[in-house]
Each structure stands twice: as C-alpha cells, then as structure tokens.
Design a protein around this motif. Structure first.
Motif, mmCIF file in Angstrom:
data_model
loop_
_atom_site.group_PDB
_atom_site.id
_atom_site.type_symbol
_atom_site.label_atom_id
_atom_site.label_comp_id
_atom_site.label_asym_id
_atom_site.label_seq_id
_atom_site.Cartn_x
_atom_site.Cartn_y
_atom_site.Cartn_z
ATOM 1 N N LYS A 1 0.848 -1.204 0.000
ATOM 2 C CA LYS A 1 0.000 0.000 0.000
ATOM 3 C C LYS A 1 0.882 1.251 0.000
ATOM 4 O O LYS A 1 2.075 1.176 0.302
ATOM 5 N N PRO A 2 0.279 2.405 -0.276
ATOM 6 C CA PRO A 2 1.057 3.653 -0.197
ATOM 7 C C PRO A 2 1.593 3.880 1.216
ATOM 8 O O PRO A 2 0.955 3.513 2.211
ATOM 9 N N ILE A 3 2.762 4.472 1.310
ATOM 10 C CA ILE A 3 3.430 4.663 2.592
ATOM 11 C C ILE A 3 2.552 5.408 3.586
ATOM 12 O O ILE A 3 2.518 5.079 4.776
ATOM 13 N N MET A 4 1.836 6.417 3.121
ATOM 14 C CA MET A 4 1.035 7.223 4.048
ATOM 15 C C MET A 4 -0.093 6.414 4.696
ATOM 16 O O MET A 4 -0.557 6.767 5.780
ATOM 17 N N LYS B 1 1.631 2.679 23.842
ATOM 18 C CA LYS B 1 2.885 3.358 24.199
ATOM 19 C C LYS B 1 4.009 2.986 23.245
ATOM 20 O O LYS B 1 5.001 3.701 23.130
ATOM 21 N N GLU B 2 3.847 1.840 22.572
ATOM 22 C CA GLU B 2 4.872 1.337 21.664
ATOM 23 C C GLU B 2 4.186 0.697 20.474
ATOM 24 O O GLU B 2 3.199 -0.016 20.628
ATOM 25 N N VAL B 3 4.699 0.963 19.269
ATOM 26 C CA VAL B 3 4.148 0.370 18.051
ATOM 27 C C VAL B 3 5.292 -0.304 17.305
ATOM 28 O O VAL B 3 6.340 0.302 17.086
ATOM 29 N N LYS B 4 5.092 -1.557 16.919
ATOM 30 C CA LYS B 4 6.084 -2.293 16.137
ATOM 31 C C LYS B 4 5.701 -2.219 14.671
ATOM 32 O O LYS B 4 4.542 -2.409 14.314
ATOM 33 N N ILE B 5 6.681 -1.955 13.841
ATOM 34 C CA ILE B 5 6.480 -1.920 12.398
ATOM 35 C C ILE B 5 7.239 -3.113 11.839
ATOM 36 O O ILE B 5 8.451 -3.209 12.012
ATOM 37 N N ASP C 1 11.049 3.921 6.063
ATOM 38 C CA ASP C 1 10.471 5.197 5.627
ATOM 39 C C ASP C 1 9.288 5.594 6.512
ATOM 40 O O ASP C 1 9.167 6.757 6.908
ATOM 41 N N VAL C 2 8.428 4.638 6.829
ATOM 42 C CA VAL C 2 7.267 4.912 7.682
ATOM 43 C C VAL C 2 7.726 5.410 9.043
ATOM 44 O O VAL C 2 7.225 6.426 9.557
ATOM 45 N N ALA C 3 8.699 4.732 9.638
ATOM 46 C CA ALA C 3 9.198 5.136 10.951
ATOM 47 C C ALA C 3 9.782 6.546 10.905
ATOM 48 O O ALA C 3 9.533 7.359 11.805
ATOM 49 N N GLN C 4 10.525 6.842 9.858
ATOM 50 C CA GLN C 4 11.145 8.168 9.747
ATOM 51 C C GLN C 4 10.105 9.268 9.526
ATOM 52 O O GLN C 4 10.223 10.358 10.085
ATOM 53 N N ILE C 5 9.086 8.985 8.726
ATOM 54 C CA ILE C 5 8.033 9.980 8.495
ATOM 55 C C ILE C 5 7.288 10.277 9.788
ATOM 56 O O ILE C 5 7.039 11.434 10.122
ATOM 57 N N VAL C 6 6.949 9.229 10.522
ATOM 58 C CA VAL C 6 6.233 9.426 11.793
ATOM 59 C C VAL C 6 7.094 10.245 12.747
ATOM 60 O O VAL C 6 6.612 11.179 13.387
ATOM 61 N N LYS C 7 8.366 9.917 12.814
ATOM 62 C CA LYS C 7 9.254 10.609 13.749
ATOM 63 C C LYS C 7 9.524 12.051 13.330
ATOM 64 O O LYS C 7 9.428 12.970 14.137
ATOM 65 N N ARG C 8 9.848 12.296 12.083
ATOM 66 C CA ARG C 8 10.286 13.621 11.647
ATOM 67 C C ARG C 8 9.142 14.586 11.340
ATOM 68 O O ARG C 8 9.238 15.768 11.617
#
Length: 83
Positions: free
Chosen positions: A17-20, A35-39, A51-58
C-alpha cells in the motif's frame, strides 16, 4: 489465544500500500493509547518500513523515539520428494 492477540495489537505490517497508509496506521495506534508500536516488514518492504518510521518521527511527532531496528533471516527448507 487472547494473550497472543493482545500482544499483536500494536503491530503494523508493511506491504504494498502507499506509505502514508501505514503512517496513518501507526498514528492511529498511538492515538488509541499504545505506548509502543512495532512496524514489521519482509523483503523489499523493509525499506518502506524504515520510511514509515522516519516519516512518523520527523514529520508527525518529533517526540517519538525509535527503540530498535532488528532484522531476522528465514531459511526455507524443502523436503526431498521420493518416487
């Protein structure tokens, strides 16, 4: 079985699926009180998971910390066919 399902509530599996879509899934998990989500991802989807982790963080929440990044290798074994 209910204990296993409770453990897996905080997991987002990455696919094609699309990253977003996955970013929204992670945000939804945090919004529901996790409190914690595993990808998790396999193969070519691993880069999408990063990429998903970085988008959420940044872009979404800079207070989120990436706890760890782990890789696991699987070996496929095939039984011998006898005739």
């Amino acid at each position: 079985m209910a204990a296993n399902q409770a453990k897996e509530e905080n997991v987002v599996y990455i696919g094609k699926k699309p990253i977003m879509s996955y970013v929204l899934a992670v945000i939804t998990q945090f919004g529901s009180g996790q409190k914690e989500v595993k990808i998790k991802a396999r193969g070519r989807a691993i880069s999408r998971a990063v990429d998903v982790a970085q988008i959420v963080k940044r872009r979404i929440n800079q207070d989120i910390k990436i706890k760890s990044i782990e890789t696991v290798s699987y070996t496929h074994l095939r039984a011998h066919e006898t005739r």
